[in-house]
Design an enzyme around this catalytic site. Sequence first.
Site, PDB file in Angstrom:
ATOM      1  N   GLU A   1      13.263 -66.912  53.093  1.00  0.00           N
ATOM      2  CA  GLU A   1      13.805 -68.184  52.562  1.00  0.00           C
ATOM      3  C   GLU A   1      12.723 -69.258  52.470  1.00  0.00           C
ATOM      4  O   GLU A   1      12.956 -70.329  51.939  1.00  0.00           O
ATOM      5  CB  GLU A   1      14.995 -68.647  53.427  1.00  0.00           C
TER       6      GLU A   1
ATOM      7  N   CYS B   1      14.341 -63.557  61.310  1.00  0.00           N
ATOM      8  CA  CYS B   1      13.582 -64.032  62.471  1.00  0.00           C
ATOM      9  C   CYS B   1      14.498 -64.153  63.696  1.00  0.00           C
ATOM     10  O   CYS B   1      14.877 -63.165  64.272  1.00  0.00           O
ATOM     11  CB  CYS B   1      12.858 -65.330  62.120  1.00  0.00           C
TER      12      CYS B   1
ATOM     13  N   HIS C   1      10.015 -64.788  57.042  1.00  0.00           N
ATOM     14  CA  HIS C   1      11.015 -65.722  56.502  1.00  0.00           C
ATOM     15  C   HIS C   1      11.043 -65.692  54.971  1.00  0.00           C
ATOM     16  O   HIS C   1      10.348 -66.483  54.331  1.00  0.00           O
ATOM     17  CB  HIS C   1      10.673 -67.149  56.945  1.00  0.00           C
TER      18      HIS C   1
HETATM   19  N1  LIG Z   1      11.360 -68.858  63.254  1.00  0.00           N
HETATM   20  C1  LIG Z   1      12.199 -68.329  64.099  1.00  0.00           C
HETATM   21  O1  LIG Z   1      13.312 -67.964  63.764  1.00  0.00           O
HETATM   22  C2  LIG Z   1      11.709 -68.240  65.518  1.00  0.00           C
HETATM   23  C3  LIG Z   1      12.357 -67.155  66.334  1.00  0.00           C
HETATM   24  C4  LIG Z   1      12.247 -67.339  67.827  1.00  0.00           C
HETATM   25  N2  LIG Z   1      12.705 -68.626  68.221  1.00  0.00           N
HETATM   26  C5  LIG Z   1      10.840 -67.028  68.276  1.00  0.00           C
HETATM   27  O2  LIG Z   1      10.048 -67.930  68.464  1.00  0.00           O
HETATM   28  O3  LIG Z   1      10.523 -65.885  68.441  1.00  0.00           O
END
Ligand SMILES: NC(=O)CC[C@H](N)C(=O)O
Length: 262
Positions: free
Chosen positions: A228, A96, A226
């Site tokens: 994880e 992400c 994600h």
């Molecule tokens: N969950 C995250 O890693 C978010 C990634 C980033 N901050 C976004 O909103 O795009």
Amino acid sequence: MKKVKALILRTAGTNCDCETQTAFELSGAIAERIHVNALIEKKDKIFEYDILVFPGGFSYGDDIASGKILANEVKNKLGNRIKKFALSGRPIIGICNGFQVLVKMGLLPDPELFEQVSTLSYNDSDKFECRWVYLKTEKKIKNESNCVWTKNLPDIISLPIAHGEGKFIPDGRKLLDSLNKNNQIVFRYCSKDGGKPEYPLDPNGSVDQIAGICNTAGNVFGLMPHPERYIFALQHPARKSFCGGVYGWGKVIFQNAVDFVK
Ligand SMILES: NC(=O)CC[C@H](N)C(=O)O
């Protein structure tokens, strides 16, 4: 046997680094969360590790553009070592916000080039999207490429997403064609049966529904979902394991990298 060691690079705004650490520990690795300032102080420490992880989050508050400040910091202060680490074949994952960092420093799609040639921009909806989505594990990747992170996955898996800037945009048709040709597209968002998704299953409007890519060697991998957050079967809304036992599909991704290093 030597224990596999994973370095999880954290900074202000990082999240899910503890979940990522747990995922690696459950996969038989030693995983350490190291602050970027500590690594910059002892730069060669990076080579004490077998796996490098850029976790999720909101590094430096997503200021300027998500992942951009950490990408610049890491590239300017650790760039040579990170490139060497990548070209040595050691696994690197960006999850992400970590994917945003890899793309914005230019380690993906080509660590040899190490230039930014694609981006992750604002979701088409212009808002933060947070839900479980379906992902197609690209056949060609599974059968022909050596993406070390996604072996043994079925054609379609489910993982959670949570992002505001997840729209993958490569710089031009030529780059998209070469990502396709070289089997670098690892995951695409899809409908439950693997078809083309509509919003909200397509959470961001990425070009070609791209959710994750790797380098041609297959050791550097970035994805918006994600893994994880799907380590245990019970984390899935259906509360059951689709891969058998107590684990979820996310665990398979971390286990793959640990087994690869072994
Ligand atoms: N969950 C995250 O890693 C978010 C990634 C980033 N901050 C976004 O909103 O795009």
